[in-house]
Design a protein around this motif. Structure first.
Motif, PDB file in Angstrom:
ATOM      1  N   LEU A 323      45.182  -2.980  28.434  1.00 10.10           N
ATOM      2  CA  LEU A 323      46.228  -3.230  29.522  1.00 10.10           C
ATOM      3  C   LEU A 323      47.140  -2.070  29.499  1.00 10.10           C
ATOM      4  N   SER A 324      47.680  -1.741  30.792  1.00  9.33           N
ATOM      5  CA  SER A 324      48.677  -0.616  30.139  1.00  9.33           C
ATOM      6  C   SER A 324      50.699  -0.739  31.395  1.00  9.33           C
ATOM      7  N   PRO A 325      51.336   0.335  31.184  1.00  9.79           N
ATOM      8  CA  PRO A 325      52.134  -0.160  31.908  1.00  9.79           C
ATOM      9  C   PRO A 325      51.984  -0.010  33.455  1.00  9.79           C
ATOM     10  N   SER A 326      50.509   0.605  33.997  1.00 14.99           N
ATOM     11  CA  SER A 326      50.114   1.124  35.251  1.00 14.99           C
ATOM     12  C   SER A 326      49.747   0.132  35.706  1.00 14.99           C
ATOM     13  N   PRO A 327      49.812  -0.724  36.833  1.00 11.36           N
ATOM     14  CA  PRO A 327      48.440  -1.844  37.100  1.00 11.36           C
ATOM     15  C   PRO A 327      47.703  -1.766  36.857  1.00 11.36           C
ATOM     16  N   ILE A 328      46.763  -2.876  36.519  1.00 11.56           N
ATOM     17  CA  ILE A 328      45.190  -2.726  37.138  1.00 11.56           C
ATOM     18  C   ILE A 328      44.466  -4.016  37.543  1.00 11.56           C
ATOM     19  N   SER A 329      43.268  -3.917  37.623  1.00 10.85           N
ATOM     20  CA  SER A 329      43.325  -5.358  38.795  1.00 10.85           C
ATOM     21  C   SER A 329      42.927  -6.493  37.731  1.00 10.85           C
ATOM     22  N   ARG A 330      42.418  -7.671  38.533  1.00  5.02           N
ATOM     23  CA  ARG A 330      41.873  -8.528  37.162  1.00  5.02           C
ATOM     24  C   ARG A 330      40.392  -8.174  37.735  1.00  5.02           C
ATOM     25  N   VAL A 349      46.329 -15.610  31.115  1.00  2.00           N
ATOM     26  CA  VAL A 349      47.272 -16.950  31.270  1.00  2.00           C
ATOM     27  C   VAL A 349      47.733 -17.556  29.891  1.00  2.00           C
ATOM     28  N   GLU A 350      47.217 -17.227  28.785  1.00  2.00           N
ATOM     29  CA  GLU A 350      48.203 -16.983  27.454  1.00  2.00           C
ATOM     30  C   GLU A 350      48.779 -15.804  27.013  1.00  2.00           C
ATOM     31  N   LEU A 351      48.500 -14.591  27.343  1.00  2.00           N
ATOM     32  CA  LEU A 351      49.355 -13.287  27.100  1.00  2.00           C
ATOM     33  C   LEU A 351      50.100 -13.241  28.243  1.00  2.00           C
ATOM     34  N   GLU A 352      50.542 -13.647  29.279  1.00  2.04           N
ATOM     35  CA  GLU A 352      51.952 -13.776  30.055  1.00  2.04           C
ATOM     36  C   GLU A 352      52.296 -14.915  29.687  1.00  2.04           C
ATOM     37  N   LEU A 353      52.094 -16.015  29.413  1.00  3.97           N
ATOM     38  CA  LEU A 353      52.626 -16.724  28.701  1.00  3.97           C
ATOM     39  C   LEU A 353      53.591 -16.486  27.202  1.00  3.97           C
ATOM     40  N   ALA A 354      52.959 -15.368  26.090  1.00  2.00           N
ATOM     41  CA  ALA A 354      53.394 -15.075  25.563  1.00  2.00           C
ATOM     42  C   ALA A 354      54.081 -13.717  25.590  1.00  2.00           C
ATOM     43  N   GLY A 355      54.169 -13.758  27.044  1.00  2.00           N
ATOM     44  CA  GLY A 355      55.231 -12.000  27.315  1.00  2.00           C
ATOM     45  C   GLY A 355      54.756 -10.971  27.215  1.00  2.00           C
ATOM     46  N   ARG A 356      53.422 -10.505  27.332  1.00  2.00           N
ATOM     47  CA  ARG A 356      52.556  -9.550  27.150  1.00  2.00           C
ATOM     48  C   ARG A 356      52.271  -8.289  28.150  1.00  2.00           C
ATOM     49  N   CYS A 357      52.322  -9.929  29.212  1.00  2.00           N
ATOM     50  CA  CYS A 357      51.402  -9.012  30.660  1.00  2.00           C
ATOM     51  C   CYS A 357      52.295  -9.573  31.272  1.00  2.00           C
ATOM     52  N   GLU A 358      52.106  -8.920  32.931  1.00  2.00           N
ATOM     53  CA  GLU A 358      52.946  -9.616  33.689  1.00  2.00           C
ATOM     54  C   GLU A 358      51.566  -9.317  35.650  1.00  2.00           C
ATOM     55  N   ILE A 359      51.306 -10.781  35.547  1.00  2.00           N
ATOM     56  CA  ILE A 359      50.168 -10.748  36.347  1.00  2.00           C
ATOM     57  C   ILE A 359      51.002 -11.201  38.013  1.00  2.00           C
ATOM     58  N   ASP A 360      50.651 -10.618  38.739  1.00  2.00           N
ATOM     59  CA  ASP A 360      51.095  -9.880  39.848  1.00  2.00           C
ATOM     60  C   ASP A 360      50.577 -10.523  41.327  1.00  2.00           C
ATOM     61  N   PRO A 361      50.557 -11.513  41.844  1.00  2.00           N
ATOM     62  CA  PRO A 361      50.491 -12.938  42.875  1.00  2.00           C
ATOM     63  C   PRO A 361      49.053 -11.921  43.613  1.00  2.00           C
ATOM     64  N   GLY A 362      49.121 -11.054  42.948  1.00  2.00           N
ATOM     65  CA  GLY A 362      48.532  -9.861  44.810  1.00  2.00           C
ATOM     66  C   GLY A 362      47.220  -9.743  43.422  1.00  2.00           C
ATOM     67  N   GLY A 363      47.141 -10.040  42.595  1.00  2.00           N
ATOM     68  CA  GLY A 363      45.627  -9.870  41.588  1.00  2.00           C
ATOM     69  C   GLY A 363      46.111  -8.406  40.679  1.00  2.00           C
ATOM     70  N   SER A 364      46.609  -7.950  40.549  1.00  4.15           N
ATOM     71  CA  SER A 364      47.129  -6.856  39.432  1.00  4.15           C
ATOM     72  C   SER A 364      47.585  -6.918  38.165  1.00  4.15           C
ATOM     73  N   VAL A 365      47.455  -6.607  37.029  1.00  5.01           N
ATOM     74  CA  VAL A 365      47.516  -7.042  36.008  1.00  5.01           C
ATOM     75  C   VAL A 365      48.946  -5.874  35.695  1.00  5.01           C
ATOM     76  N   ARG A 366      49.619  -5.955  34.346  1.00  4.32           N
ATOM     77  CA  ARG A 366      50.343  -4.869  33.411  1.00  4.32           C
ATOM     78  C   ARG A 366      51.217  -5.054  32.894  1.00  4.32           C
ATOM     79  N   LEU A 367      51.058  -4.272  31.593  1.00  2.00           N
ATOM     80  CA  LEU A 367      51.427  -4.658  30.664  1.00  2.00           C
ATOM     81  C   LEU A 367      53.439  -4.791  30.854  1.00  2.00           C
ATOM     82  N   ALA A 368      54.111  -5.853  29.809  1.00  2.00           N
ATOM     83  CA  ALA A 368      55.003  -6.567  30.295  1.00  2.00           C
ATOM     84  C   ALA A 368      56.571  -5.649  29.668  1.00  2.00           C
ATOM     85  N   CYS A 369      57.515  -5.470  30.761  1.00  2.55           N
ATOM     86  CA  CYS A 369      58.212  -4.307  30.659  1.00  2.55           C
ATOM     87  C   CYS A 369      58.627  -4.462  29.084  1.00  2.55           C
TER      88      CYS A 369
END
Length: 369
Positions: A323-330, A349-369
């Motif tokens: 993961l990086s600050p730029s979005p990447i698809s699942r 899911v576990e990473l988002e709950l930990a506050g380490r990533c953000e999962i966009d509803p459209g399917g992309s993922v990025r590091l949490a700000c």
């Protein structure tokens, strides 16, 4: 997601899960698929967040907070609709994933009429504003509900012209967060005659990231999306992209090649969007489209092996390192990690709950700000 009627306690738990920080629509949907009920998912949250690397305890939204929100909605005559409930709009229920909850205010019934979205430039031309108003008014006369985002420019013109016949404003903020401020009277009129919809908590002031999520719901509610004036990097093009991903029709009004506000719409036309010159063009296209219907899909992905924690542990940090600050698809994360899709999604899911990533509803993922 199966349709079911929730008990009062079940609705409160569903709202608590939806309002918990770090639980986005993708994570919410996966938690319900895995744990069956919101109550069970709430119980599992702290352990899942710890596995994801969270160093402080994850505290779900409290029962008092959820009950206070429901009481407030009751007082103003608004409704809370959970994604699993029978009266949740079909167009949103079929999204992958659907918004966990929406709140609505207004008398308009979406169940028995077709809807069409209309979006476009905030700094619209006079010609664009006039044409949008004519188009929205004409659609209303044909019994079509007009959906837009209450923004300046084309959105406002479309709402105003369809107020008497049926209009829906999808808000980026909460039901009572009026943006832009100059649309206060229009906001009130839609609440009185049409329908306001939000997936945000009451009073929530929208941030930049909330507008694409709003756009996803605008297209989801509609059979098709008409774009009237859009610059090359317009947010209206995000709505058009979501429409394509959702299997909705994309339509565009052509504009002068000398006007930068027509660059985006003209590009949509080159890429295959339907050309719109009159309300009859839109009606002809809508008449050939089917409204969304909701099927009963079971609990995909967890039936064969509900306890995959060992496999998830083995790939979690491998996924996090991609993961990086730029979005990447699942899908790309699945390919790069070499792990099964369900395991990668469980790790996310576990990473988002930990506050380490953000999962966009459209399917992309990025590091949490």
């Amino acid at each position: 997601m199966k349709r079911t009627t929730l008990s009062p306690a079940g609705r409160t738990a569903w709202l608590r899960l939806a309002r918990t920080r770090g639980v986005g629509p993708v994570t919410f949907n996966e938690l319900i698929k895995r744990f069956r009920t919101a109550e069970a998912a709430l119980d599992a949250l702290p352990d899942l967040a710890r596995k994801g690397g969270r160093t402080t305890a994850l505290v779900p939204a409290s029962r008092d907070e959820a009950e206070a929100e429901q009481d407030w909605l009751d007082r103003i005559g608004a409704r809370l609709l959970c994604a699993c409930e029978p009266d949740f709009p079909d167009g949103l229920a079929v999204l992958d994933p659907p918004p966990p909850v929406i709140t609505t205010l207004g008398p308009l019934d979406l169940s028995d009429r077709a809807a069409c979205a209309m979006v476009g430039a905030r700094s619209a031309s006079g010609v664009g504003l006039r044409f949008a108003g004519q188009l929205a008014g004409g659609l209303g006369q044909h019994g079509v509900i007009v959906v837009s985002g209450l923004a300046r420019g084309i959105d406002g013109a479309a709402h105003a012209a369809s107020l008497e016949t049926g209009t829906v404003a999808v808000l980026a903020g909460g039901l009572t967060s009026i943006y832009p401020p100059e649309h206060r009277d229009l906001h009130a009129a839609i609440a009185e005659q049409g329908l306001l919809i939000s997936e945000s908590p009451p009073g929530y002031s929208p941030q930049a990231r909330d507008f694409p999520r709003r756009n996803r719901l605008i297209s989801g509610l509609s059979l098709g999306v008409v774009v009237v004036e859009a610059a090359e990097r317009s947010g209206s093009l995000i709505t058009a992209r979501y429409a394509l991903e959702q299997g909705r029709e994309v339509m565009a009004v052509p504009g002068s090649p000398l006007d930068p506000r027509a660059k985006g719409t003209n590009r949509l036309l080159r890429e295959g969007a339907a050309l719109i010159e009159s309300v009859e063009d839109v009606i002809a296209i809508l008449s050939g489209l089917k409204r969304a219907s909701v099927g009963e899909s079971g609990r995909d992905g967890y039936e064969d092996d509900p306890d995959e924690s060992g496999a998830t542990d083995a790939v979690r940090e491998r996924v996090a390192a991609l993961l990086s600050p730029s979005p990447i698809s699942r899908d790309e994360l699945v390919r790069l990690s070499g792990a099964p899709a369900r395991i990668v999604l469980a790790a996310l899911v576990e990473l988002e709950l930990a506050g380490r990533c953000e999962i966009d509803p459209g399917g992309s993922v990025r590091l949490a700000c």
